[in-house]
Design an enzyme around this catalytic site. Structure first.
Site, short mmCIF file in Angstrom:
data_model
loop_
_atom_site.label_atom_id
_atom_site.label_comp_id
_atom_site.label_asym_id
_atom_site.label_seq_id
_atom_site.Cartn_x
_atom_site.Cartn_y
_atom_site.Cartn_z
N TYR A 11 0.83 -1.21 0.00
CA TYR A 11 0.00 0.00 0.00
C TYR A 11 0.87 1.27 0.00
O TYR A 11 0.65 2.18 -0.80
CB TYR A 11 -0.89 -0.04 1.25
CG TYR A 11 -1.69 1.20 1.57
CD1 TYR A 11 -2.42 1.88 0.59
CD2 TYR A 11 -1.76 1.67 2.89
CE1 TYR A 11 -3.17 3.01 0.91
CE2 TYR A 11 -2.52 2.78 3.22
CZ TYR A 11 -3.21 3.46 2.23
OH TYR A 11 -3.96 4.56 2.55
N THR A 144 5.59 2.57 14.24
CA THR A 144 4.18 2.92 14.36
C THR A 144 3.93 3.74 15.63
O THR A 144 4.59 3.53 16.66
CB THR A 144 3.31 1.64 14.37
OG1 THR A 144 1.95 2.02 14.50
CG2 THR A 144 3.65 0.69 15.48
N SER A 179 -1.12 -4.74 20.58
CA SER A 179 -1.31 -6.00 19.83
C SER A 179 0.07 -6.63 19.63
O SER A 179 1.10 -5.97 19.77
CB SER A 179 -1.94 -5.74 18.45
OG SER A 179 -0.98 -5.15 17.58
N TYR A 181 1.24 -7.40 16.83
CA TYR A 181 1.84 -6.64 15.72
C TYR A 181 2.56 -5.39 16.24
O TYR A 181 3.73 -5.17 15.93
CB TYR A 181 0.78 -6.24 14.68
CG TYR A 181 1.20 -5.00 13.93
CD1 TYR A 181 2.25 -5.05 13.00
CD2 TYR A 181 0.63 -3.76 14.20
CE1 TYR A 181 2.67 -3.89 12.35
CE2 TYR A 181 1.05 -2.61 13.55
CZ TYR A 181 2.08 -2.69 12.63
OH TYR A 181 2.51 -1.54 12.01
N HIS A 182 1.84 -4.58 17.02
CA HIS A 182 2.46 -3.34 17.50
C HIS A 182 3.70 -3.66 18.36
O HIS A 182 4.70 -2.95 18.34
CB HIS A 182 1.44 -2.50 18.29
CG HIS A 182 0.39 -1.85 17.42
ND1 HIS A 182 -0.84 -2.41 17.21
CD2 HIS A 182 0.39 -0.69 16.71
CE1 HIS A 182 -1.56 -1.62 16.41
NE2 HIS A 182 -0.83 -0.58 16.08
N LYS A 185 6.91 -4.07 16.45
CA LYS A 185 7.58 -2.81 16.11
C LYS A 185 8.44 -2.32 17.27
O LYS A 185 9.50 -1.71 17.06
CB LYS A 185 6.53 -1.74 15.77
CG LYS A 185 5.70 -2.06 14.55
CD LYS A 185 6.49 -1.83 13.28
CE LYS A 185 5.62 -1.89 12.05
NZ LYS A 185 6.37 -1.77 10.81
N GLN A 208 4.80 5.96 12.63
CA GLN A 208 3.75 6.51 11.76
C GLN A 208 2.36 6.27 12.33
O GLN A 208 2.08 5.21 12.90
CB GLN A 208 3.87 5.87 10.38
CG GLN A 208 2.84 6.38 9.39
CD GLN A 208 3.17 5.97 7.98
OE1 GLN A 208 3.44 6.80 7.13
NE2 GLN A 208 3.12 4.69 7.71
N VAL A 254 -17.98 1.25 14.58
CA VAL A 254 -17.21 1.90 15.66
C VAL A 254 -17.10 0.92 16.82
O VAL A 254 -18.11 0.43 17.33
CB VAL A 254 -17.92 3.20 16.10
CG1 VAL A 254 -17.27 3.75 17.37
CG2 VAL A 254 -17.88 4.23 14.98
N ARG A 326 -11.25 -5.43 20.49
CA ARG A 326 -9.86 -5.23 20.92
C ARG A 326 -9.82 -4.90 22.42
O ARG A 326 -10.82 -4.47 22.98
CB ARG A 326 -9.22 -4.07 20.17
CG ARG A 326 -9.29 -4.23 18.67
CD ARG A 326 -8.45 -3.20 17.97
NE ARG A 326 -8.62 -3.30 16.52
CZ ARG A 326 -7.82 -2.73 15.63
NH1 ARG A 326 -6.80 -1.99 16.04
NH2 ARG A 326 -8.04 -2.89 14.34
#
Ligand code: NAD
Ligand code: USQ
Length: 397
Positions: A11, A144, A179, A181-182, A185, A208, A254, A326
């Site tokens: 992306y 991130t 998470s 994933y986070h 980082k 980012q 939401v 989450r």
């Protein structure tokens, strides 16, 4: 400059490659195409029709007369990575090549292990390749804002001055990610800082925020140059999803109270920020952090903006509150410093009504391509096992 773009088919990586090529740099993309494979396996699709990497590159050559080189390879495959560094001899390497979805990383143990292995081991390989074959090359690494989480104090750019028991020091800002994933980082950041310290590598870690938008000056030149526009529950991010949901006639999803606040950035600013980092490289041995975001919004603010613009286009969008799948703070303070890229010359494209209207207009044009089956969230952070499909990632031996 010779610039190696790891993850240059994604992306962000693809429009980055086009932009830097247009500026006259010599670009090589390295990507294992895993992101495309994920869509094929799950039946997900980008709202923008995507050409193959070969077709994209050929189109760019025809339009611009410039060549982008590419190698299909995996950053976890050190031999392939090392051969690429030796052949390209990059002045700068931009590292996008990670599994970047938080929900994907929370599906189950295998997806968590895959995410952290792919990201942490991949980045460790990049650091070794830099040390062995390009020790003066500048690493520009995508981190991130989610590394910081949502602390009850202002978020600084990477470091904070701490006074403790009569002594003081400037230390990495505390990390509280939400998470696996986070977390990957955060682990990357520690490894990069350590390697700058021990080997004298130079690196910029770009923390980012959430990126929105689907078009840049270069991708707009020809539909065959389009980058991806994900709206599914795994890879779609908040604002991109809300725009597609409004067009699909699905309620805006939401999670929780919608007071969660995050940093956001336009795709066009992302690619400019990375150029700014490349043009003013970190010094030998320097590990620096820029917060790459331009504005902050709560989810409800975003949803309301989308609803308002939708009504101008004759769409009746509405919010549906979902029990939050989450585990994250829903009421919190958020104020993140983001001045370093502005100091280098960034002129932000802010989230105006026109920007949202253009995203909605594009989604309307692509209405028939929207798959409503992939929108609703099914990955719950509290569950040890979530079923997305039967596919499981192949773990390293
Ligand atoms: P993306 O998934 O679209 O692109 C990542 C690319 O890397 C894909 O083309 C994929 O095939 C490739 N890749 C993944 N693992 C690889 C490996 N082991 N070897 C070689 N190639 C590999 O993601 P994106 O949205 O373009 O994000 C790029 C980077 O920016 C990621 O590191 C992400 O964490 C970071 N980031 C993204 C956002 C966002 O909102 N999109 C926000 C902040 C940070
Ligand atoms: N959310 C909703 N509804 C949705 C999707 C998300 O309410 O349909 C909420 C989430 O609960 C969260 C917020 O929106 O509170 C952001 O979620 P997101 O999916 O838009 O973004 P996130 O998971 O944080 O990840 C994305 C990218 C990731 C990048 C990160 C930047 O996928 O690669 O690192 O944004 S940041 O958030 O700053 O860490």
């Amino acid at each position: 400059m010779r610039i190696l773009i790891l993850g240059g088919d994604g992306y962000l990586g693809w429009p980055q490659a086009l932009y830097l090529s247009a500026q006259g740099h010599d670009i090589t993309i390295f990507d294992n195409l895993s992101r495309r494979l994920f869509d094929l396996e799950r039946g997900f699709n980008s709202l923008t029709p995507l050409q193959t990497l070969h077709e994209r590159i050929a189109t760019w050559q025809t339009i611009s007369g410039r060549q982008i080189h590419f190698r299909i390879g995996d950053v976890m495959d050190y031999e392939a990575l090392a051969a690429t560094f030796q052949a390209v001899q990059p002045d700068a390497v931009v590292h996008f090549a990670e599994q970047r979805s938080a929900p994907y990383s929370m599906i189950d143990r295998k997806h968590a292990v895959f995410t952290q292995t792919n990201n942490v081991v991949g980045t460790l390989n990049v650091l070794y390749a830099l040390k062995e074959f390009a020790p003066t090359c500048h690493l520009v690494k995508l981190g991130t804002m989610g590394e910081y989480g949502t602390p009850n104090i202002d978020i600084e750019e990477g470091f904070i001055e701490i006074h403790h028991k009569g002594r003081s020091d400037i230390l990495p800002f505390p990390k509280q990610p939400n998470s696996f994933y986070h977390l990957s980082k955060v682990h990357d950041s520690h490894n990069i800082m350590f390697c700058c310290n021990i080997w004298g590598l130079r690196a910029t870690d770009l923390n980012q925020g959430i990126v929105y938008g689907f078009e840049t000056e270069e991708t707009a030149l020809d539909p065959r140059l389009a980058t991806r526009f994900d709206y599914d529950q795994i890879y779609g991010t908040a604002l991109n999803r809300f725009c597609v949901q409004a067009v699909a006639g699905s309620p805006l999803t939401v999670y929780g109270t919608g007071q969660q606040t995050r940093g956001y950035i336009n795709l066009m600013d992302t690619i400019r920020c990375i150029e700014l980092a490349i043009l003013s490289p970190a010094k030998e041995g320097e590990y620096r952090v820029f917060n790459q975001m331009t504005e902050q919004f709560s989810l409800l603010e975003l949803a309301e903006k989308v609803i308002e613009q939708s009504s101008h286009l004759g769409l009746e969008a509405q919010i549906k509150y979902f029990a939050n799948p989450r585990v994250e703070k829903e009421q919190h303070y958020y104020n993140a410093t983001h001045t370093r890229l502005l100091e280098l010359g960034l002129e932000p494209h802010l989230l105006t009504e026109d920007v949202i209207a253009s995203m909605l207009t594009f989604a309307i044009a692509q209405r028939n391509a929207i798959n409503p089956q992939v929108i609703l969230p099914t990955v719950n952070w509290r569950a040890a096992q979530n079923t997305v499909t039967s596919h499981e990632p192949k773990l390293p031996q």
